[in-house]
Design an enzyme around this catalytic site. Sequence first.
Site, PDB file in Angstrom:
ATOM      1  N   SER A   7      33.255  63.079 -16.741  1.00  0.00           N
ATOM      2  CA  SER A   7      33.283  63.694 -15.444  1.00  0.00           C
ATOM      3  C   SER A   7      34.482  64.829 -15.448  1.00  0.00           C
ATOM      4  CB  SER A   7      33.658  62.865 -14.448  1.00  0.00           C
ATOM      5  OG  SER A   7      33.270  63.172 -13.138  1.00  0.00           O
ATOM      6  N   LYS A  66      37.103  65.086  13.102  1.00  0.00           N
ATOM      7  CA  LYS A  66      38.422  64.481  12.590  1.00  0.00           C
ATOM      8  C   LYS A  66      38.458  63.462  11.893  1.00  0.00           C
ATOM      9  CE  LYS A  66      42.681  65.529  11.598  1.00  0.00           C
ATOM     10  NZ  LYS A  66      42.832  66.409  10.491  1.00  0.00           N
TER      11      LYS A  66
END
Length: 315
Positions: free
Chosen positions: A126, A178
């Site tokens: 990765s 949010k």
Amino acid sequence: MRLNRVLALALVTLCLIAALGNWLGGSVSKSKAQGSANVAQINVYGVISDEASGGPFSSGEGANANKLISNIKKAREDDGIKAILLRINSPGGTAAASQAVYEELMRTRKDTDIKIVASLGDVAASGGYYIASAADHIVANPSSITGSIGVIVQTQNVTSLLDKIGVQTSTIKSGPLKDILSPFRETKPEERKILQSVVDESYQQFLDAIVAGRGMSLEKLKPLADGRIYTGTQAKDNKLVDSLGNYYDALDKTAELANISGDPKVKDFGKGSLFGDFGPFLSTSNQSFPQLTTEWLSSKSQWPRWHKIPLTIME
């Protein structure tokens, strides 16, 4: 209790003496080789993140992006350095940190004649492979684990667990998104759409980086970049690495690419701090020495710091 304090203090004293001797010995040998060193070794060990390093008395766990970038710049500005040897043993990390290190390496390739070779250890997956793809040449052990090209965002929903123990949560927010990825409620369809777009863009940046670094076409790369892992042998067969070998094979390749005659002289640009893993003893914590000693020696305190990685895009 008094005996415990005395024993702990004695242990700390011995550790500090050993650390000081090791550091002084390393400093002397490095100072002798500094003028003639022509290969900079930079280690990428552990989870790659932008986490604060903790200062000169820190243990240096993990692969801090700012430290790595600083070491790459130092190597680039050293007139004697002809090549950089990256030693990578990392399962990946955050997208931004991996990208930042990659871009600094690519800048080095573009602006200088310094050659870059990546030597893959146990794991370079990765984000670890993201960084390796900036090298001119990648060497992997046949059993190295690499690949895992992709991006992931994860969260948990713990509402059922909290209901069982009678815990309720309340969120006050400035806008409807949010608290996206909040573990205290289900992820809404519109939130999934937003998160998927972020993952897709970061994934495309990852692919573009490999294409630029490896000179590989997107058409050939895309089928290989579905998140799967590869052994070093499989990665070579798929052109994700260039050759198989250990650290010394990578060092030989580094010397070859940089046209270094004779044995290459290596300078470690990632040398640890003076007190290294003894940092916990020198912190401002008000814990007693025996408690610190017990915690430091316990296996739990030495685990990799996966739990400290912020909730963000992971590569």
